[in-house]
Design an enzyme around this catalytic site. Structure first.
Site, PDB file in Angstrom:
ATOM      1  N   GLU A  74      26.520  37.132  48.722  1.00 34.59           N
ATOM      2  CA  GLU A  74      26.368  37.285  47.274  1.00 34.59           C
ATOM      3  C   GLU A  74      26.350  35.936  46.551  1.00 34.59           C
ATOM      4  O   GLU A  74      26.905  34.952  47.047  1.00 34.59           O
ATOM      5  CB  GLU A  74      27.533  38.124  46.733  1.00 34.59           C
ATOM      6  CG  GLU A  74      27.498  39.553  47.257  1.00 34.59           C
ATOM      7  CD  GLU A  74      28.663  40.397  46.782  1.00 34.59           C
ATOM      8  OE1 GLU A  74      28.485  41.618  46.661  1.00 34.59           O
ATOM      9  OE2 GLU A  74      29.754  39.866  46.548  1.00 34.59           O
ATOM     10  N   CYS A  87      26.937  30.225  41.301  1.00 33.07           N
ATOM     11  CA  CYS A  87      27.966  30.136  42.345  1.00 33.07           C
ATOM     12  C   CYS A  87      27.357  30.714  43.623  1.00 33.07           C
ATOM     13  O   CYS A  87      26.995  31.887  43.658  1.00 33.07           O
ATOM     14  CB  CYS A  87      29.185  30.933  41.893  1.00 33.07           C
ATOM     15  SG  CYS A  87      30.457  31.059  43.145  1.00 33.07           S
ATOM     16  N   CYS A  94      33.812  35.102  56.038  1.00 32.49           N
ATOM     17  CA  CYS A  94      34.550  33.852  56.230  1.00 32.49           C
ATOM     18  C   CYS A  94      35.561  34.071  57.342  1.00 32.49           C
ATOM     19  O   CYS A  94      36.097  35.155  57.481  1.00 32.49           O
ATOM     20  CB  CYS A  94      35.261  33.470  54.931  1.00 32.49           C
ATOM     21  SG  CYS A  94      36.137  31.898  55.051  1.00 32.49           S
ATOM     22  N   CYS A  98      42.114  33.814  54.183  1.00 32.22           N
ATOM     23  CA  CYS A  98      43.129  33.633  53.133  1.00 32.22           C
ATOM     24  C   CYS A  98      43.535  35.011  52.600  1.00 32.22           C
ATOM     25  O   CYS A  98      42.682  35.871  52.361  1.00 32.22           O
ATOM     26  CB  CYS A  98      42.586  32.765  52.002  1.00 32.22           C
ATOM     27  SG  CYS A  98      42.045  31.141  52.562  1.00 32.22           S
ATOM     28  N   CYS A 101      42.074  36.656  49.239  1.00 35.66           N
ATOM     29  CA  CYS A 101      40.621  36.595  49.079  1.00 35.66           C
ATOM     30  C   CYS A 101      39.938  37.761  49.786  1.00 35.66           C
ATOM     31  O   CYS A 101      40.127  37.957  50.987  1.00 35.66           O
ATOM     32  CB  CYS A 101      40.139  35.258  49.630  1.00 35.66           C
ATOM     33  SG  CYS A 101      38.351  35.121  49.746  1.00 35.66           S
ATOM     34  N   CYS A 310      36.578  34.850  41.199  1.00 37.92           N
ATOM     35  CA  CYS A 310      37.133  34.091  42.338  1.00 37.92           C
ATOM     36  C   CYS A 310      37.770  35.001  43.371  1.00 37.92           C
ATOM     37  O   CYS A 310      38.645  35.804  43.051  1.00 37.92           O
ATOM     38  CB  CYS A 310      38.204  33.119  41.841  1.00 37.92           C
ATOM     39  SG  CYS A 310      37.540  31.778  40.906  1.00 37.92           S
TER      40      CYS A 310
END
Ligand code: SF4
Length: 317
Positions: A74, A87, A94, A98, A101, A310
């Site tokens: 995205e 962004c 990933c 984390c 996230c 975020c």
């Protein structure tokens, strides 16, 4: 170039193709009319297009892309007064995991190529004057593709966007962190989130391999001159890392470094047991950091209602 046509300066053609993306090839004024129409009739410029677009009540637009191999990722277009930011993601998913996230909680499906990264920039079809690598993935874990994308964004023959308008955000991994400082001149944003080793490790597994203290020690040996900006992102998790003790320790850790700090209030994601701190707590945190001579901004996340803020991107419909 095809028979009958030669150009002594292929970079001029590249510059026009990047600058005029979305416009007909016949509109490239630097070439004679006959060549322009030859280009128009014989070539097309293809980038991936979003398979889904969502618009937030704050104006943010999120695009979902899919590579030929089926990787989903995205990008978001974030308008704010004169600043128009795209962004972009550097990976599908990933592998750094984390805890705060969404991307990190949905596994890793592969690195993105330079073409897939630049497709996000052009495929959203929106004007922009800032690019941030803060979408899905860790940019330094996909360094070669990201490096090439930044070079094209910055080059005069490419998008010719100044380095000070391009930011790479990273959790801080070696040796790529040193490489990006030496090889690229764009801004760097380091994800800090806690100044304490054990606590940071509990939310960012990368801390056990690359401790933030080592990252900062290395950064203190580098020069960030001119308009190049070094910033630290600090995600405030209510009751977890937002105390005055955290603020003082962060201030001590960063003192002596020419940098900026962005404080971001946590955006709630499914499956994570954190909460958003209140505004008073965030302001207290900022005031303590200011006592250490640090410049601090409280950043407002955009696109919360479409999961574009975020830590919210996952790459699914
Ligand atoms: S915060 Fe960045 S590095 Fe951590 S899991 Fe999310 S995308 Fe990966």
């Amino acid at each position: 170039m095809a028979a009958g046509y030669e150009t002594k300066d292929p970079s001029l053609l590249a510059h026009n193709l990047y600058k005029k993306y979305g416009k007909p090839l016949s509109s490239i004024e630097a070439y004679p009319k006959s060549l322009r129409w030859f280009l128009e009739d014989n070539f097309s410029i293809e980038v991936l297009q979003p398979i889904l677009k969502l618009q937030s009540s704050d104006g943010t637009i999120k695009g979902l892309f899919e590579s030929e191999g089926g990787k989903a990722f995205e990008a978001a277009w974030i308008p704010a007064a004169k600043r128009m930011t795209i962004c972009v993601s550097s990976q599908a998913g990933c592998r750094f995991g984390c805890k705060f996230c969404s991307t990190g909680q949905h596994g890793f499906r592969g690195n993105l190529s330079t073409f897939e990264i630049l497709s996000q920039v052009f495929g959203l079809r929106k004007p922009f004057n800032h690019i941030v690598f803060m979408g899905m993935g860790e940019p330094l874990d996909s360094y070669q593709s990201v490096k090439k994308a930044v070079e094209i964004l910055n080059a005069w023959w490419g998008v010719s966007l100044a380095n000070r308008y391009i930011t790479i955000s990273t959790v801080g991994i070696f040796p790529e962190l040193s490489k990006v400082i030496e090889e690229l001149k764009c801004n760097l944003a380091i994800s800090l989130h806690s100044p304490f080793h054990e606590e940071r490790k509990s939310i960012m597994p990368v801390e056990s391999i690359y401790p933030i203290k080592e990252v900062i020690k290395m950064l203190k040996t580098k020069k960030f001159t001119g308009k190049r900006r070094l910033s630290f992102e600090y995600l405030l998790l209510g009751g977890f890392n937002d105390s005055p003790l955290h603020a003082h320790e962060t201030g001590r850790l960063l003192s002596g470094l020419r940098c900026h700090i962005n404080l971001i209030a946590y955006n709630s994601i499914a499956g994570a047991n954190f909460r958003r701190p209140c505004l008073r707590t965030i302001e207290n945190f900022r005031e303590i950091l200011n006592e250490y001579g640090l410049r601090v901004t409280i950043r407002i996340s955009s696109g919360y209602d479409i999961s574009a803020a975020c830590g919210m991107m996952v790459g699914s419909k």
